[in-house]
Design a protein around this motif. Structure first.
Motif, PDB file in Angstrom:
ATOM      1  N   ASP A  16       0.861  -1.165   0.000  1.00  0.00           N
ATOM      2  CA  ASP A  16       0.000   0.000   0.000  1.00  0.00           C
ATOM      3  C   ASP A  16       0.908   1.228   0.000  1.00  0.00           C
ATOM      4  OD1 ASP A  16      -2.185  -1.649   0.130  1.00  0.00           O
ATOM      5  OD2 ASP A  16      -3.067  -0.723   1.903  1.00  0.00           O
ATOM      6  N   TRP A  33      -1.048   2.975  -4.540  1.00  0.00           N
ATOM      7  CA  TRP A  33      -1.269   1.541  -4.714  1.00  0.00           C
ATOM      8  C   TRP A  33      -2.129   1.035  -3.557  1.00  0.00           C
ATOM      9  CZ3 TRP A  33       3.116   3.980  -6.093  1.00  0.00           C
ATOM     10  CH2 TRP A  33       3.743   3.636  -7.295  1.00  0.00           C
ATOM     11  N   ASN A  34      -3.030   0.133  -3.839  1.00  0.00           N
ATOM     12  CA  ASN A  34      -3.753  -0.612  -2.808  1.00  0.00           C
ATOM     13  C   ASN A  34      -3.525  -2.095  -3.069  1.00  0.00           C
ATOM     14  OD1 ASN A  34      -5.501  -1.381  -0.720  1.00  0.00           O
ATOM     15  ND2 ASN A  34      -7.266  -1.406  -2.088  1.00  0.00           N
ATOM     16  N   GLU A  35      -2.711  -2.719  -2.230  1.00  0.00           N
ATOM     17  CA  GLU A  35      -2.293  -4.106  -2.438  1.00  0.00           C
ATOM     18  C   GLU A  35      -1.759  -4.265  -3.861  1.00  0.00           C
ATOM     19  OE1 GLU A  35      -5.037  -7.041  -1.063  1.00  0.00           O
ATOM     20  OE2 GLU A  35      -5.308  -6.065   0.864  1.00  0.00           O
ATOM     21  N   ASN A  68     -10.694   2.001  -4.808  1.00  0.00           N
ATOM     22  CA  ASN A  68      -9.473   1.249  -4.533  1.00  0.00           C
ATOM     23  C   ASN A  68      -8.574   1.983  -3.529  1.00  0.00           C
ATOM     24  OD1 ASN A  68      -8.038  -1.140  -4.942  1.00  0.00           O
ATOM     25  ND2 ASN A  68      -6.694  -0.204  -6.453  1.00  0.00           N
ATOM     26  N   PRO A  97      -6.383   2.658  -0.361  1.00  0.00           N
ATOM     27  CA  PRO A  97      -5.604   1.793   0.540  1.00  0.00           C
ATOM     28  C   PRO A  97      -6.195   1.773   1.949  1.00  0.00           C
ATOM     29  CG  PRO A  97      -4.160   3.266  -0.696  1.00  0.00           C
ATOM     30  CD  PRO A  97      -5.562   3.729  -0.945  1.00  0.00           C
ATOM     31  N   ASP A  98      -5.989   0.649   2.649  1.00  0.00           N
ATOM     32  CA  ASP A  98      -6.517   0.552   4.008  1.00  0.00           C
ATOM     33  C   ASP A  98      -5.488   0.088   5.034  1.00  0.00           C
ATOM     34  OD1 ASP A  98      -6.279  -2.054   3.157  1.00  0.00           O
ATOM     35  OD2 ASP A  98      -8.355  -2.621   3.541  1.00  0.00           O
ATOM     36  N   TRP A 145      -6.407  11.228   3.794  1.00  0.00           N
ATOM     37  CA  TRP A 145      -6.660   9.815   3.527  1.00  0.00           C
ATOM     38  C   TRP A 145      -7.780   9.348   4.447  1.00  0.00           C
ATOM     39  CZ3 TRP A 145      -3.094   5.633   5.942  1.00  0.00           C
ATOM     40  CH2 TRP A 145      -3.473   4.349   5.504  1.00  0.00           C
TER      41      TRP A 145
END
Length: 563
Positions: free
Chosen positions: A157, A182-184, A236, A238-239, A216
């Motif tokens: 992420d 990026w998320n994963e 999408n 990120p977490d 965020w």
């Protein structure tokens, strides 16, 4: 030196309460503030260099890794900085590791990671130092490799700001900042894949100080330059919790927008050219988030009848760890936890852990105070301490962890490391780690480890532990576009930037930014500091019309329609 650090860096629990437009109260919490106006090394209680397999080589650049000689310096004189002082990160064209074939850059990252909760903001005032050349990337970003998905495949992420020096050179430089996320996403180089975009900001100069900010939240990522919204991403998002980085490096041709073949590594030290990223200040805030009460039983180690054999409802203490109220003045209460090596002849740990019920998707923040005494020192020895959050399923198996794991994809973040030449002794220091619970979680486990890799002495004490759940806070007013609990000029600027082009100023939910959205902003206005005085709602003929010149006629028409 610690006194100087304390003046210039804050890992704080500074709380600012604000009314949230008729909803429940929100808390904004300063998690990190550093003005880099001390002297010597940056604060080693807050910052570190990469180590191990953390991407110490990127593009054509080897990142520095010796904490004794390579840490960026703070307090360097710079008249254009807000307080006259900066930290500088360097890229050298000569690298003694492989002369003529690689550059020597800098990557600086926080020891703490930050869970999103209901929202985070991170911002910094930075610039590429003038006399720069093409082919450089100055990064300000959040990043972490959290897990393997599927097993054996690393994912990351990341939320980026990048200052690309190609944009600042030539006869007509564009000076466009670059954003990415990026998320994963794939575990590849910084310039690869993602969803990168350049942003044309009128009058911007990458070689002059600008304020770069990211908000965020679970709903969106928003990028701002000098408080003007330049990009919104609502899918999408990120977490995973992430650390904060600054870096300066030279990419290879795979990052074509930033690559410059004219920038080449030097073969001798005499031919070295040095370039710099200057950092004026940085701040991280938690917003839109409520924190639970401390979930730990006996957080200050006062219940000496504790250790609980299964770690639920109290601490389980193992190997050479015990409750101590004699050898050291505790940070809190009358007792602390003393830990030292188990002396088993191989790598092993002493410490304590405690389990707390948890559900998948919940986010947690943990902290501990720790003390490394010079009178029982680990300095120069192969011992170190960490805190770690692990996630346990109903069968008792560990299914995920942050900061300590036998797996290949986790990196330890030491609190005290005897091999660190900048080890801080005789101070109670606070350290934190955040994490999000994976699928299958039944418990979150807080671990306190003293890790001994050889039969060497020394001890570390722990005290005043905390484990709290992070939850999204109240519903926000529809015109609170940055979801900070206020409806004010910042939101008006978002509406202006989005007017007629995108939904970044959509307050009425119709998918665009138009005059009706301005009227909602006007009605929900809370004043410049978030608290509206009686009769303080601005009329279109005053604040509002001044704020959006170029749309005055339309605004007057909307106002008449609203009467």
């Amino acid at each position: 030196m610690m006194k100087a650090w304390r003046k210039t860096s804050t890992l704080a629990c500074g709380l600012v309460w604000a009314a949230a437009i008729g909803e429940s109260s929100l808390r904004a919490e300063v998690l990190l503030r550093d003005d880099f106006n001390g002297s010597g090394n940056v604060n080693t209680a807050v910052w570190r260099l990469p180590f191990g397999e953390e991407g110490s080589f990127v593009g054509r650049t080897q990142f520095r890794g010796d904490p004794a000689t390579d840490l960026p310096q703070q307090g360097l004189a710079e008249p254009l900085a807000s307080d006259g002082k900066v930290a500088e990160l360097y890229l050298d064209t000569y690298s003694p590791i492989d002369p003529g074939n690689q550059f020597l850059g800098t990557d600086l990252l926080t020891k703490q990671n930050f869970a999103r909760g209901g929202g985070l903001t991170f911002e910094s005032r930075i610039r590429l130092k003038p006399t720069t050349t093409g082919g450089l990337v100055g990064g300000f970003f959040s990043y972490d490799v959290q897990r393997e998905s599927p097993p054996g495949t690393l994912v990351r992420d990341e939320i980026d700001y990048e200052l690309i020096s190609n944009q600042a050179i030539g006869g007509a430089p564009t000076n466009d900042p670059f954003t990415n996320f990026w998320n994963e996403g794939p575990f590849t180089g910084p310039g690869a894949a993602g969803a990168g975009q350049f942003h044309n900001v009128a009058g911007l100069n990458l070689t002059q100080f600008q304020n770069y900010k990211v908000e965020w939240t679970p709903a969106a990522i928003k990028w701002y330059v000098n408080n003007s919204l330049v990009r919104t991403q609502t899918t999408n998002v990120p977490d995973d919790p992430m650390k904060l980085h600054f870096n300066l490096w030279a990419p290879d041709s795979s990052f074509s927008d930033a690559f410059n073949a004219a920038l080449t590594p030097a073969a001798t030290s005499g031919a070295n050219q040095r370039y710099a990223l200057q950092v004026d200040h940085v701040e991280v805030n938690r917003i839109n988030t409520t924190l639970s009460a401390n979930l730990l039983a006996d957080p200050s180690f006062e219940n000496q009848t504790s250790p609980n054999p299964n770690g639920t409802g109290g601490w389980t203490v193992f190997n050479n760890a015990f409750y101590d109220g004699v050898n050291l003045l505790p940070q809190d209460g009358e007792v602390a936890l003393k830990t030292f090596g188990p002396f088993h002849g191989s790598t092993d740990a002493s410490g304590a852990f405690q389990n707390v019920p948890a559900l998948p998707g919940q986010q947690f923040t943990s902290s501990i105070y720790a003390y490394s005494p010079s009178g029982d020192s680990i300095f120069g020895r192969a011992n170190y301490t960490t805190i770690a959050l692990q996630f346990v399923n109903s069968g008792g198996a560990v299914i995920g962890s942050v900061n300590f794991s036998p797996g290949t994809n986790q990196k330890e973040t030491p609190i005290f490391d005897g091999r660190d030449p900048n080890l801080i002794e005789d101070e109670w220091l606070k350290y934190s780690v955040d994490a999000i619970a994976p699928t299958g979680t039944a418990f979150v486990r807080m671990n306190l480890f003293f890790i001994q890799t050889q039969n060497e002495g020394g001890a570390v004490w722990f005290d005043n532990a905390s484990l709290m759940r992070l939850d999204s806070a109240a519903t926000f007013a529809s015109a609170d576009f940055n979801q900070d609990g206020f409806v004010n000029g910042v939101d008006l600027a978002s509406w202006k930037a989005a007017y007629g082009t995108n939904a970044g100023g959509d307050a009425d939910g119709d998918g665009d930014s138009d005059g009706n959205d301005f009227l909602l902003w006007q009605r929900q206005y809370t004043g410049p500091n978030g608290v509206a005085a009686a009769g303080a709602v601005p009329e279109p003929g005053s604040l509002a019309l001044l704020a959006f010149t170029g749309a005055g006629v339309a605004c007057a028409r909307w106002s008449r329609r609203a009467l």
